[in-house]
Design an enzyme around this catalytic site. Structure first.
Site, PDB file in Angstrom:
ATOM      1  N   GLY A 505       0.987  -1.129   0.025  1.00 11.07           N
ATOM      2  CA  GLY A 505       0.167   0.042   0.244  1.00 11.07           C
ATOM      3  C   GLY A 505       0.961   1.288   0.175  1.00 11.07           C
ATOM      4  N   GLY A 508       0.707   8.115   3.184  1.00  9.69           N
ATOM      5  CA  GLY A 508       1.279   9.451   2.956  1.00  9.69           C
ATOM      6  C   GLY A 508       2.557   9.879   2.700  1.00  9.69           C
ATOM      7  CG  PHE A 509       4.566  11.492   4.778  1.00 12.22           C
ATOM      8  CD1 PHE A 509       5.200  12.461   4.343  1.00 12.22           C
ATOM      9  CD2 PHE A 509       3.406  11.599   5.450  1.00 12.22           C
ATOM     10  CE1 PHE A 509       4.308  13.805   4.157  1.00 12.22           C
ATOM     11  CE2 PHE A 509       2.749  12.940   5.592  1.00 12.22           C
ATOM     12  CZ  PHE A 509       3.090  13.713   4.958  1.00 12.22           C
ATOM     13  CB  VAL A 512       3.595  -0.230   3.286  1.00 11.08           C
ATOM     14  CG1 VAL A 512       4.073  -1.442   4.218  1.00 11.08           C
ATOM     15  CG2 VAL A 512       3.455   1.160   4.186  1.00 11.08           C
ATOM     16  CG  ASP A 623      -6.634   8.476  11.378  1.00 14.38           C
ATOM     17  OD1 ASP A 623      -5.790   8.319  10.251  1.00 14.38           O
ATOM     18  OD2 ASP A 623      -7.744   8.644  11.233  1.00 14.38           O
TER      19      ASP A 623
END
Ligand SMILES: *[C@@H]1O[C@H](CO)[C@@H](O)[C@H](O)[C@H]1NC(C)=O
Ligand SMILES: *[C@@H]1O[C@H](CO)[C@@H](O)[C@H](O)[C@H]1NC(C)=O
Ligand SMILES: *[C@@H]1O[C@H](CO)[C@@H](O)[C@H](O)[C@H]1NC(C)=O
Ligand SMILES: *[C@@H]1O[C@H](CO)[C@@H](O)[C@H](O)[C@H]1NC(C)=O
Ligand SMILES: *[C@@H]1O[C@H](CO)[C@@H](O)[C@H](O)[C@H]1NC(C)=O
Ligand SMILES: *[C@@H]1O[C@H](CO)[C@@H](O)[C@H](O)[C@H]1NC(C)=O
Ligand SMILES: *[C@@H]1O[C@H](CO)[C@@H](O)[C@H](O)[C@H]1NC(C)=O
Ligand SMILES: *[C@@H]1O[C@H](CO)[C@@H](O)[C@H](O)[C@H]1NC(C)=O
Length: 816
Positions: A505, A508-509, A512, A623
């Site tokens: 996946g 945002g940074f 993976v 989150d």
């Protein structure tokens, strides 16, 4: 005797058909019938009759031989066979005919030309073609030599070398259409096609309603598509042809062992999936509609969507919300209007906005021959109704001129340097030094990128906390275990050099990857973006801090890897992905029976309790949601993604941020509206999660025919009518335990109560879930219950404002 004979004959036929299916061609004398199939010579594709799951209707379809469930093409989508008795015949003139048991034609290929001596072949690309036997065999989709090819009538899947787009010579437009449902391949509502204005855009639509579009083609890529970034992937070559005869998008794969496809799912999501010869699972490389900012026109006219901001919508510079009230209620549909009207007088100019998806082409003009952007600016300035301009083609430097008139719809910020820019017309009063603002915003997101230590997370602010946390970090690091450092070479090998097929996946940074250390040992590797700006010591401290969080229900950080500029985090690998893949998936939800779900709920509660109270730090997750709950091989829940977690001092209970980050649908009212967060905002998210697990429904996007409430409101209404059981996911009907289920719903409702002070702390939640005897309070109205158009949320906002955050305080009762 006769029976036995027939049995043996059919067995023989069955074996024969199984062994003789190596054929990839049909000639007029050899139809395919029943369970016979055609297999492409590379053994990748198979053509035959099939019935979708839970369906009695039969279809002629094409699937991967290795993945028979993945059907990539269906011939008779609208005219199924009533049973498995069908035959595919090639007639003497080259028409393919599918007929039923009674010789009725169910479907036929209507080709434009007649073939003299036809043969039908399933090519290695998955294209079923009819050609003259004499004509040379090619694998390319060269329309000249084929009388018919299935690539010209795509279903829901775009295979390599297949096209979506227009043939201007025939007026034929080919595009993907979703299946109606997983068990019904007939034409669904969703389409994926090229919108052929002067500048092409790819559009996913539901009927005539646009759901997602890429920005216009700029000669190199569709603007505003970082993830779909057509050129970023080594093994994929995007092909875009736009000349007087054709306009299409297609792609080639350079590595033969890689299997990839673009599929428009029956729910309207366009995904690119990938696998390879050895793999037995598909990985989603990207989904076009990836987040809320991808929803068409999310921020209304003249608004811009920024996924890292909260709220995500902003008015463009020089614009204000058309309705301040609606805007505050996070309803952005009516968009923004100019602060100061334009009057086409002297002094008007433009502000530049960088890294954007260009607005939709509704009312626009393009001049492809203009060479200099200055010319474009002058032209726009001269035309009073011109609202904005941009380059239309960046193939060879910037050229071309694109001008917009009227509203600017569907703009979003793109998290990628050197994306497209747009220049927006401003009255003289709005110019001045304000143009700099945009640069600053871009900078902030780059700087903060490095602090992100998370699994698939999106995070951005964090900078301010660093100083406070650093103290803690260094204190803990002395007393604690050293964190294992992984060797870069080993990680590179284990991830196949970070190959796309290993990608699990994209956060945002950084992406993976799944890494295979030994035959049986897997880890997940998060490769942080390079330009983080974070120092080595800082990075190590932060990693250690998170590594110290050790709990059965938290994803374990195993170590890190540092090599030059490279920073990587190594986590334990979770083969079963995340909870949302189960509870919201029609096929997989059955795998989680009530006992399993209850265990998962309790596990999450324990993990959260640990974060809140039992670790040496007080951590607010911020989150918590179903996609952040990973499942191990025994389906035990593990909370992941502490990226935006906020670490509190021991005696701190509440904080406030201007930068609300999280996921709509899981955020508590005080956090979404006022930026206040505390353990109680996590409790709220936990409550939402709990109700989702019980009901199998998502809170965000929940609709009920009888009322306009969210899942929370729906649950509360049912509860008050003593109909709590009706909330249950029907697939739990055989396994649920009534008393546990009702207790869960009650706890869930207590957690999502509107006021933070009314919500229980996690220690109470754990007790309430596991203790049969305790009597629980009756839940009050949930947060956002009266969201749409009532006074309540406004008074909540007012209250927050007038008290500047100091009176809505509450003490956290700790069980110690
Ligand atoms: C080809 O033959 C089929 C049946 O044999 C017939 O229905 C069809 O009209 C023919 N097509 C052309 C183009 O002649
Ligand atoms: C179907 O057509 C074939 C060939 O034309 C013929 O041999 C067969 O008897 C027909 N079957 C029926 C049920 O009409
Ligand atoms: C195929 O059939 C459709 C509908 O019957 C028709 O509109 C189309 O022109 C035909 N195509 C060819 C190549 O004959
Ligand atoms: C359009 O592009 C295609 C693919 O490159 C090419 O085959 C075709 O000849 C071009 N047509 C014109 C009119 O240039
Ligand atoms: C948002 O506002 C528009 C009017 O501007 C209204 O039609 C719509 O129903 C509102 N949506 C919600 C969810 O309240
Ligand atoms: C496009 O721009 C060029 C150069 O400014 C100009 O000569 C031409 O007339 C323009 N074309 C149109 C259609 O406006
Ligand atoms: C973009 O410009 C290049 C030359 O710089 C040209 O070949 C290409 O056709 C242009 N594309 C579009 C879509 O106008
Ligand atoms: C782009 O520019 C280079 C050099 O300026 C030139 O060689 C090349 O042909 C141009 N490409 C197009 C598509 O115009």
């Amino acid at each position: 005797m006769k029976v036995v004979f027939i049995f043996f004959t059919s067995l023989f036929l069955f074996l024969a058909s199984n062994f003789s299916t190596a054929a990839d061609t049909i000639s007029p004398s050899q139809p395919i019938t029943g369970s016979n199939t055609l297999v492409s010579s590379n053994q990748r594709f198979e053509l035959g009759l099939f019935a979708p799951p839970n369906s009695r209707a039969w279809y002629l379809g094409l699937w991967y031989k290795k993945f028979p469930d993945i059907v990539v093409w269906v011939a008779n989508r609208e005219t199924p066979l009533p049973d498995s008795h069908g035959a595919l015949t090639l007639s003497k003139n080259g028409t393919l005919v599918l007929s039923d048991q009674m010789n009725n034609t169910i479907w036929s290929s209507n080709s434009s030309r007649v073939a003299k001596n036809p043969v039908a072949q399933l090519l290695v690309t998955g294209n079923l073609v009819v050609r003259d036997q004499e004509s040379p065999t090619t694998t390319t989709a060269d329309s000249e030599s084929y009388v018919y090819q299935s690539f010209n009538s795509p279903s829901n899947t775009l295979l390599p070398d297949m096209k979506v787009g227009w043939d201007f010579r025939t007026g034929h437009n080919q595009f993907l259409t979703s299946w109606k449902s997983a068990s019904d391949p007939s034409l669904g509502e969703y389409t994926y096609k090229i919108d052929t204005h002067e500048l092409p855009q790819l559009v996913v639509a539901q009927g005539s309603k646009k759901l997602f579009r890429t920005g216009p083609w700029n000669g190199v890529r569709f603007t505003g598509t970082p993830g779909a970034g057509v050129s970023a992937t080594p093994f994929l070559i995007p092909i875009f042809v736009y000349n007087s005869s054709e306009l299409y998008y297609s792609y080639e794969v350079t590595d033969d062992s890689i299997i990839t496809r673009v599929t428009l799912t029956e729910l309207g999501s366009a995904q690119r999936l990938v696998t390879n010869e050895e793999n037995s699972e598909w990985t989603v490389m990207y989904t076009l509609e990836n987040n809320q900012c991808d929803d068409y026109g999310e921020c209304g006219a003249n608004g811009i969507c920024k996924i890292y901001k909260s709220p995500i919508c902003e008015c463009l510079q020089g614009f204000v919300p058309k309705s301040q009230k609606e805007w505050e209620l996070l309803n952005w549909t009516s968009g923004c209007t100019r602060k100061t009207a334009l009057n086409c007088e002297k002094g008007e100019g433009f502000v530049e906005i960088k890294n954007v998806k260009l607005p939709d082409l509704l009312d626009f003009r393009v001049n492809k021959t203009m060479l200099h952007i200055e010319e474009c600016e002058a032209e726009c300035l001269r035309t009073c109704s011109c609202m904005a301009y941009a380059n239309s083609n960046i193939t060879n430097g910037s050229r071309g001129c694109l001008m917009w008139f009227g509203k600017l719809i569907d703009m979003r910020e793109i998290d990628e340097e050197d994306s497209d820019q747009i220049y927006i017309r401003m009255p003289a009063s709005e110019l001045g030094d304000t143009g700099r603002k945009h640069k600053r915003i871009v900078l902030i997101s780059v700087v903060s990128a490095g602090f992100v230590l998370l699994f698939l997370g999106l995070s951005c602010w964090y900078v301010k906390l660093k100083k406070r946390e650093k103290k803690m970090g260094s204190r803990t690091s002395e007393e604690d275990l050293e964190l294992p450092l992984f060797d870069y070479g080993i990680i590179a090998t284990a991830t196949n050099n970070f190959s796309c097929t290993n990608k699990l996946g994209e956060g945002g940074f950084g992406p993976v990857y799944k890494a295979k250390l030994t035959q049986e040992e897997f880890v997940a590797v998060k490769r942080l973006s390079k330009d983080s700006g974070q120092g080595l010591e800082e990075f190590k401290n932060e990693v250690k801090m998170i590594a110290n969080l050790q709990h059965w229900n938290l994803v374990k950080l195993l170590g890190c890897c540092i090599e030059g500029e490279e920073r990587m985090l190594i986590y334990e690998y979770m083969p079963n992905k995340s909870l949302d893949c189960f509870i919201f998936d029609q096929n997989k939800k059955w795998l989680l029976n009530w006992q399993k779900r209850f265990d998962i709920i309790v596990g999450i509660a324990r993990g959260l309790l640990y974060l809140h109270q039992d670790s040496r730090l007080r951590i607010i997750h911020r989150d918590l949601k179903s996609s952040n709950i990973l499942l191990d091989d025994e389906l035990n829940p593990k909370i992941s993604d502490f990226g935006i977690a906020r670490i509190f001092g021991r005696n701190q209970t509440e904080a406030k941020t201007k930068r609300v980050i999280g996921t709509y649908g899981y955020m508590s009212p005080e956090y979404a509206i006022d930026g206040k967060f505390s353990v109680k905002s996590d409790v709220f998210s936990f409550g939402v999660l709990l109700l989702e697990i019980v009901s199998g429904r998502k809170n965000r996007g929940f609709h009920h025919p009888d009322h306009h409430h969210s899942l929370l409101g729906h649950a509360w209404l049912l509860w008050n009518k003593n109909k709590g059981l009706e909330l249950m996911d029907l697939c739990l009907e055989d396994s649920y335990i009534e008393f546990e289920l009702l207790r869960c719903i009650q706890v869930g409702l207590l957690c999502v109560q509107k006021l933070p002070k009314d919500r229980p702390v996690m220690s109470s939640v754990v007790v309430m879930l596991s203790n049969e005897g305790a009597t629980l309070p009756e839940p009050k109205e949930p947060g956002f219950f009266t969201e749409r158009g009532s006074m309540d949320i406004e008074s909540l906002i007012d209250q927050g404002k007038s008290n500047t955050g100091s009176t809505i305080t509450f003490t956290t009762v700790e069980a110690r």
